[in-house]
Design an enzyme around this catalytic site. Structure first.
Site, PDB file in Angstrom:
ATOM      1  N   PRO A  86       0.822  -1.227   0.000  1.00 39.30           N
ATOM      2  CG  PRO A  86      -0.657  -1.512   1.765  1.00 39.30           C
ATOM      3  CD  PRO A  86       0.637  -2.017   1.221  1.00 39.30           C
ATOM      4  CD  GLU A 113       0.166  -6.967  10.958  1.00 37.62           C
ATOM      5  OE1 GLU A 113       0.698  -8.077  11.164  1.00 37.62           O
ATOM      6  OE2 GLU A 113      -1.044  -6.836  10.734  1.00 37.62           O
ATOM      7  NE  ARG A 151      -6.237  -5.635 -20.980  1.00 36.08           N
ATOM      8  CZ  ARG A 151      -6.378  -4.482 -21.621  1.00 36.08           C
ATOM      9  NH1 ARG A 151      -5.537  -3.486 -21.399  1.00 36.08           N
ATOM     10  NH2 ARG A 151      -7.355  -4.315 -22.480  1.00 36.08           N
ATOM     11  CG  ASP A 166      -8.022  -1.262 -23.568  1.00 37.60           C
ATOM     12  OD1 ASP A 166      -8.858  -1.818 -24.259  1.00 37.60           O
ATOM     13  OD2 ASP A 166      -6.897  -1.718 -23.297  1.00 37.60           O
TER      14      ASP A 166
END
Ligand code: 4G3
Length: 243
Positions: A86, A113, A151, A166
């Protein structure tokens, strides 16, 4: 491209990597994937990979020495070593495109953690987050990254350059799409799409993409590559809203 994942749960990747586009990419020799179990590098008879944090507090930290051995086993060259966390820079189309040009990626999935900070200094070359939320482990984030990157490898998607059409490829969201039947519960298809006027269709699609981006993600318009006609259309949308 060769992608090697270091994880405590290698089996989590089996389904995702064996279906659909991922499987086709592997079958065509465009993507080589393997998952390495971090626990195999514990060097401990109890196969221990984590420990409590110095200074106290809760949770468990993945041991730097164990992860270093796993990375060194995966890494004979100068491949990027990416930690999914994160705290990383946020994954975008541009980040995925840059990664798709690499010959090799090593992805490190944390759990608990987090990882001992010294691993970052010693072995991690990049840290990526798939968004501002916390997962129980980096595995799902790694799978999202692999899908977004794979992709974009030339030849993976059927049509050449399909990934360039896209949402996000040109900085805009895609507009609406329709297919048969011509009517669904009273809802029809915009006439322009069945008119056969290719230039009109292209103009309509561009305008719908601009409209959708303006409505849903207006901040994206600041970075999008816009023509004078695009800017005029957006000015008309803003003026129509103002009345
Ligand atoms: C803390 C990635 C948690 C540190 C991983 C790994 C969310 C993301 C974890 C660490 C994760 C993300 C595992 N959670 N947003 N959890 O990409 O190194």
């Amino acid at each position: 491209m060769k992608i090697e994942v270091l994880t405590l749960f290698p089996d989590m990747f089996a389904g995702v990597m064996s279906e659909g586009m991922m499987w086709k990419a592997r079958e065509r020799g465009l993507l080589d994937f393997s998952a390495r179990d971090i626990r195999d590098y514990s060097g401990d008879k109890h196969r221990k990979v984590d420990d409590s944090p110095y200074g106290g507090g809760g949770g468990m930290i993945l041991k730097a020495d164990v992860l270093l051995r796993a990375i060194e086993a995966a890494k004979p060259d100068d491949a990027p070593v990416i930690l999914l966390s994160p705290q990383g820079r946020v994954l975008t189309h541009q980040v995925a495109e840059a990664l798709s040009r690499q010959a090799r990626l090593i992805l490190v999935c944390g759990r608990y953690e987090g990882v001992d900070e010294r691993l970052r200094e010693l072995a991690i070359t990049d840290e990526i987050s798939i968004g501002d939320y916390v997962l129980t482990g980096g595995e799902l984030a790694a799978m999202v990254l692999i899908d977004a990157v794979a992709r974009l490898i030339p030849g993976v998607l059927g049509a050449e350059g399909a990934g360039q059409r896209d949402s996000h490829a040109d900085g805009l969201l895609e507009g609406p799409h329709y297919t048969r039947p011509p009517e669904v519960r009273g809802l029809t298809v915009p006439d322009v799409l069945t008119s056969g006027h290719h230039a009109e269709v292209a103009r309509w699609r561009r305008q719908e993409a601009l409209k959708r981006t303006w409505q849903r993600r207006p901040e994206l318009l600041k970075r999008a590559d816009l023509s004078e006609a695009d800017r005029e259309y957006l000015a008309r949308l803003a003026a129509a809203e103002a009345d």
